[in-house]
Design a protein around this motif. Structure first.
Motif, mmCIF file in Angstrom:
data_model
loop_
_atom_site.group_PDB
_atom_site.id
_atom_site.type_symbol
_atom_site.label_atom_id
_atom_site.label_comp_id
_atom_site.label_asym_id
_atom_site.label_seq_id
_atom_site.Cartn_x
_atom_site.Cartn_y
_atom_site.Cartn_z
ATOM 1 N N PHE A 1 0.762 -0.706 0.516
ATOM 2 C CA PHE A 1 0.005 -0.042 0.290
ATOM 3 C C PHE A 1 1.490 1.152 -0.602
ATOM 4 C CE2 PHE A 1 -2.239 3.135 1.993
ATOM 5 C CZ PHE A 1 -3.397 2.885 1.656
ATOM 6 N N ASN A 2 0.918 1.962 -0.905
ATOM 7 C CA ASN A 2 1.452 3.422 -1.219
ATOM 8 C C ASN A 2 2.954 3.087 -1.028
ATOM 9 O OD1 ASN A 2 -0.425 5.137 -1.918
ATOM 10 N ND2 ASN A 2 -0.813 5.766 -0.151
ATOM 11 N N GLY A 3 3.819 1.952 -1.443
ATOM 12 C CA GLY A 3 4.810 0.904 -1.686
ATOM 13 C C GLY A 3 5.412 0.343 -0.098
ATOM 14 N N ALA A 4 4.515 0.260 0.816
ATOM 15 C CA ALA A 4 4.599 -0.419 1.416
ATOM 16 C C ALA A 4 4.090 -1.221 1.716
ATOM 17 C CB ALA A 4 4.424 0.423 2.952
ATOM 18 N N GLU A 5 5.057 -2.275 2.659
ATOM 19 C CA GLU A 5 4.188 -4.168 2.023
ATOM 20 C C GLU A 5 3.002 -4.156 3.453
ATOM 21 O OE1 GLU A 5 5.817 -7.593 1.760
ATOM 22 O OE2 GLU A 5 4.958 -8.642 2.867
ATOM 23 N N ARG A 6 2.032 -4.224 3.743
ATOM 24 C CA ARG A 6 0.787 -4.642 5.207
ATOM 25 C C ARG A 6 0.630 -5.523 5.471
ATOM 26 N NH1 ARG A 6 -1.528 1.106 5.566
ATOM 27 N NH2 ARG A 6 -2.554 0.022 7.515
ATOM 28 N N THR A 7 1.030 -6.297 7.155
ATOM 29 C CA THR A 7 0.042 -7.299 7.451
ATOM 30 C C THR A 7 -0.637 -7.189 8.704
ATOM 31 O OG1 THR A 7 2.103 -7.401 8.978
ATOM 32 C CG2 THR A 7 2.633 -8.714 6.108
ATOM 33 N N ASP A 8 -1.573 -5.828 8.151
ATOM 34 C CA ASP A 8 -2.314 -5.788 9.432
ATOM 35 C C ASP A 8 -3.721 -6.047 9.114
ATOM 36 O OD1 ASP A 8 -1.946 -3.766 8.182
ATOM 37 O OD2 ASP A 8 -1.975 -1.808 9.830
ATOM 38 N N GLY A 9 -4.685 -5.744 9.246
ATOM 39 C CA GLY A 9 -5.959 -5.317 9.354
ATOM 40 C C GLY A 9 -6.400 -4.954 7.308
ATOM 41 N N PRO A 10 -5.460 -4.055 7.114
ATOM 42 C CA PRO A 10 -6.112 -3.919 5.692
ATOM 43 C C PRO A 10 -5.666 -5.413 5.099
ATOM 44 C CG PRO A 10 -5.060 -1.678 6.147
ATOM 45 C CD PRO A 10 -5.006 -3.115 7.648
ATOM 46 N N ALA A 11 -4.613 -5.482 5.527
ATOM 47 C CA ALA A 11 -4.204 -7.010 4.374
ATOM 48 C C ALA A 11 -5.545 -7.931 4.456
ATOM 49 C CB ALA A 11 -2.995 -7.829 4.906
ATOM 50 N N GLU A 12 -5.184 -8.149 5.930
ATOM 51 C CA GLU A 12 -6.531 -9.065 5.539
ATOM 52 C C GLU A 12 -7.793 -8.894 5.319
ATOM 53 O OE1 GLU A 12 -7.421 -9.035 9.911
ATOM 54 O OE2 GLU A 12 -4.601 -9.240 10.745
ATOM 55 N N ARG A 13 -8.625 -7.214 4.799
ATOM 56 C CA ARG A 13 -9.316 -7.289 4.364
ATOM 57 C C ARG A 13 -9.406 -7.280 2.883
ATOM 58 N NH1 ARG A 13 -12.209 -0.923 5.665
ATOM 59 N NH2 ARG A 13 -13.281 -1.997 4.398
ATOM 60 N N VAL A 14 -8.102 -7.158 2.409
ATOM 61 C CA VAL A 14 -7.864 -7.369 0.997
ATOM 62 C C VAL A 14 -8.327 -9.443 0.534
ATOM 63 C CG1 VAL A 14 -6.130 -7.521 -0.567
ATOM 64 C CG2 VAL A 14 -6.625 -5.392 0.432
ATOM 65 N N THR A 15 -7.247 -10.099 1.851
ATOM 66 C CA THR A 15 -7.426 -11.161 0.984
ATOM 67 C C THR A 15 -8.935 -11.967 1.451
ATOM 68 O OG1 THR A 15 -5.373 -11.772 2.110
ATOM 69 C CG2 THR A 15 -7.026 -13.434 2.632
ATOM 70 N N ARG A 16 -9.136 -10.888 2.248
ATOM 71 C CA ARG A 16 -11.216 -11.779 2.531
ATOM 72 C C ARG A 16 -11.549 -11.749 1.083
ATOM 73 N NH1 ARG A 16 -11.364 -10.096 7.725
ATOM 74 N NH2 ARG A 16 -11.976 -8.098 7.278
ATOM 75 N N PHE A 17 -11.486 -9.921 0.663
ATOM 76 C CA PHE A 17 -12.448 -9.457 -0.745
ATOM 77 C C PHE A 17 -11.543 -10.471 -1.455
ATOM 78 C CE2 PHE A 17 -11.902 -7.669 -4.616
ATOM 79 C CZ PHE A 17 -13.274 -6.894 -4.802
ATOM 80 N N LEU A 18 -10.171 -10.941 -1.758
ATOM 81 C CA LEU A 18 -9.670 -11.959 -3.266
ATOM 82 C C LEU A 18 -10.389 -12.909 -2.697
ATOM 83 C CD1 LEU A 18 -6.199 -10.704 -3.020
ATOM 84 C CD2 LEU A 18 -8.168 -10.413 -4.970
ATOM 85 N N ASP A 19 -10.408 -13.600 -1.772
ATOM 86 C CA ASP A 19 -11.369 -15.372 -1.264
ATOM 87 C C ASP A 19 -12.555 -15.106 -2.348
ATOM 88 O OD1 ASP A 19 -9.392 -15.869 -0.176
ATOM 89 O OD2 ASP A 19 -10.739 -15.665 2.016
ATOM 90 N N ILE A 20 -13.328 -14.327 -2.193
ATOM 91 C CA ILE A 20 -14.679 -14.077 -2.725
ATOM 92 C C ILE A 20 -14.443 -13.762 -4.672
ATOM 93 C CG2 ILE A 20 -16.596 -12.298 -2.916
ATOM 94 C CD1 ILE A 20 -15.982 -10.867 -0.643
ATOM 95 N N VAL A 21 -13.751 -12.561 -4.581
ATOM 96 C CA VAL A 21 -13.279 -12.996 -6.710
ATOM 97 C C VAL A 21 -12.676 -14.602 -6.334
ATOM 98 C CG1 VAL A 21 -11.651 -12.070 -7.961
ATOM 99 C CG2 VAL A 21 -12.632 -11.163 -6.102
ATOM 100 N N ARG A 22 -12.179 -15.659 -6.141
ATOM 101 C CA ARG A 22 -11.617 -16.412 -6.203
ATOM 102 C C ARG A 22 -12.565 -17.574 -5.917
ATOM 103 N NH1 ARG A 22 -5.879 -15.512 -3.579
ATOM 104 N NH2 ARG A 22 -7.296 -14.545 -1.941
ATOM 105 N N ASP A 23 -13.199 -17.568 -5.484
ATOM 106 C CA ASP A 23 -14.661 -18.529 -5.564
ATOM 107 C C ASP A 23 -14.710 -18.191 -6.096
ATOM 108 O OD1 ASP A 23 -15.595 -20.149 -3.323
ATOM 109 O OD2 ASP A 23 -17.792 -18.186 -3.316
ATOM 110 N N LEU A 24 -15.396 -17.115 -6.558
ATOM 111 C CA LEU A 24 -16.186 -16.785 -8.292
ATOM 112 C C LEU A 24 -15.637 -17.820 -9.649
ATOM 113 C CD1 LEU A 24 -17.053 -13.309 -7.453
ATOM 114 C CD2 LEU A 24 -18.996 -15.183 -7.980
ATOM 115 N N ALA A 25 -14.262 -17.051 -9.259
ATOM 116 C CA ALA A 25 -13.978 -17.673 -10.363
ATOM 117 C C ALA A 25 -13.309 -18.923 -9.841
ATOM 118 C CB ALA A 25 -12.302 -17.188 -10.625
ATOM 119 N N GLY A 26 -13.227 -19.721 -8.733
ATOM 120 C CA GLY A 26 -12.578 -20.796 -8.609
ATOM 121 C C GLY A 26 -11.261 -21.725 -9.033
ATOM 122 N N SER A 27 -10.389 -20.650 -8.473
ATOM 123 C CA SER A 27 -8.773 -20.366 -7.939
ATOM 124 C C SER A 27 -8.898 -21.088 -7.103
ATOM 125 C CB SER A 27 -8.419 -18.929 -8.699
ATOM 126 O OG SER A 27 -7.654 -18.677 -8.477
#
Lengths: 322, 322
Positions: free
Chosen positions: A59-85
């Protein structure tokens, strides 16, 4: 490896989204109306990585491992679910809007992420489906997928809760940046507290549904004065609602109030201008394009100003690599 | 000729009166709880004049023939009706609280007028009857008749709507005078607009009734913290309610908000202090007597401050003439 880059812009609501009917899938209690801006873009690249066992957020050049990263993973899980990936992704995002200061940085962020991730994972989604997907990341992101003025239909379920364009007269916004810091109470927590503790919440829901109908009608009719009046009344009602929580939450600062006062005084001189504010101290003034200079003059000395016009849809950027 | 002089003090509500159930006799939509102050007295002399064909009002040394004079005559008509008298009166009133700036000058004014007029017209009224009479002039005046802390029971009719004392812990108030000018929208007009246009009004009525029960309980139990929290929440809800009108009314100025912020910060340091505001920009801080200096220090530079303790009942002054 599949990669895609998307750009999206924040939006400012004229009729506000405040309160969820179903927080698991971000179903709002009411519909809302917004203008997507042409400033403060977020650019996000999603690159699938078949060797990775977890997602990475930069995020803006810095790797994040806190709340925002978890929120992005939860979101990508939805995309993966739709894509079967099952593939993990690297997400690099550059956000030019000050974060968490009431300017809906999560709207442009999740709109750009939805468009980039859908493409990277090979989903073929139309605008309504992209809007629904973005909504899952952050409710107001559903509107940043749409260009210009957007109505987010509250809907009854995941399928019916999405934004779409609405015809509107020619308008501009002047963004007055009062504070850029993180706010003391997040929108998410403030919405939860509102639903649990404000006696005004049920009336907010029913009256906002009425205001939305009237605002859409004013939009379509090109009735700027009516739309402006509804916008300011609805914003002050949202802040009233938030202030009525126990313990109270107050997002408007002394400078915010000063700006509302100045805009009211400007209006008394015959200039069409109405103030609104999202969940934070920054104030946004809705006006006619030809009155932008009168508004910026009225806000002279009030911190940093930015002028916005109706912006584009969230979209993929052409591939520049390879 | 019969003459009487009375003195009364303003009161500040901890649970607010906002909205009438019957404006002809000032029946409130909800009960309220207040502290009568020991500062800013109003002194009023009523002298019957058997040769006069109209009432005369002298307010702070100047004869008035406009709205306030008509309001006094309407009030004296009620007294004359009770007393079976047709005599006109000369009313001389000296008010030391800044008028119409949200500090309830009409409360001390009509409390003093009720006590003086009742005596001049030969009525023998107990405290409840005086409170009912003062209510007819201005709702909140019903509470200024009572010493210290007062509960004004909403009641069902003229006979049941009056204030009476309630036991309370030892408390003080610091009044921060933000502006002394007349306010843009009178309480009377703002209450009317609230009832007609705010979607939050019904919920205000029901939630305030609950807050009043809780506040009276906290008063009797000497639970200052609970009473303070209820006070600040209720004040912010009243201002939220007023802000939710169409067109909106905003009584809190940038300086008022700054004071709420400073009091919240002071509380974070462990000092028991809670802010409230009547229908105007002035802010009043409820605190323990031993914390008054901490509060005044926190408000350093914020205009004029006044310290108040629980004040006396409205009362007749001994005759000094003749």
């Amino acid at each position: 490896m599949s990669t895609a880059t998307a750009i999206a812009h924040p939006n400012i609501a004229l009729v506000k989204y405040w309160g969820k009917r179903d927080s698991a899938i971000n179903l709002p209690a009411t519909g809302s109306l917004s203008m997507t801006l042409d400033i403060f873009p977020t650019t996000t690249t999603v690159s699938l990585d078949d060797s990775a066992d977890h997602d990475v957020l930069v995020f803006n050049g810095a790797e994040r491992t806190d709340g925002p990263a978890e929120r992005v993973t939860r979101f990508l899980d939805i995309v993966r679910d739709l894509a079967g990936s099952a593939l993990r992704a690297r997400v690099e995002t550059v956000n030019t809007v000050p974060s968490a200061a009431g300017l809906a940085s999560s709207a442009s962020g999740f709109a750009a992420l939805a468009v980039a991730a859908a493409s990277a994972y090979g989903l073929d989604l139309d605008a309504a489906a992209l809007s629904r997907l973005a909504r899952r990341g952050s409710g107001s992101a559903s509107r940043s997928v749409i260009p210009g003025f957007a109505v987010w239909h509250a809907g009854d379920d995941d399928a019916s809760s999405f934004a779409e364009p609405v015809d509107a007269p020619d308008l501009a916004m002047v963004v007055a940046m009062v504070e850029k810091g993180e706010k003391a109470v997040s929108s998410r927590e403030a919405m939860r507290r509102t639903v649990l503790t404000s006696p005004f919440y049920p009336a907010w829901v029913s009256s906002t549904a009425e205001s939305l109908e009237a605002a859409i009608e004013a939009c379509r009719a090109g009735d700027i004065e009516r739309l402006g009046r509804i916008t300011e009344v609805n914003a002050l009602r949202m802040h009233a609602l938030i202030q009525s929580c126990d313990p109270p939450i107050r997002y408007l600062s002394p400078v915010s109030i000063e700006i509302f006062d100045r805009i009211a005084a400007l209006r008394d001189t015959g200039v069409d201008a109405w103030a609104t504010a999202d969940a934070g101290p920054n104030v946004v003034v809705l006006t006619r394009p030809e009155s932008v200079s009168a508004v910026t003059a009225a806000l002279d000395g009030v911190n940093e100003l930015a002028v916005a016009h109706p912006g584009p849809a969230a979209s993929l950027l052409p591939r520049t690599d390879g």
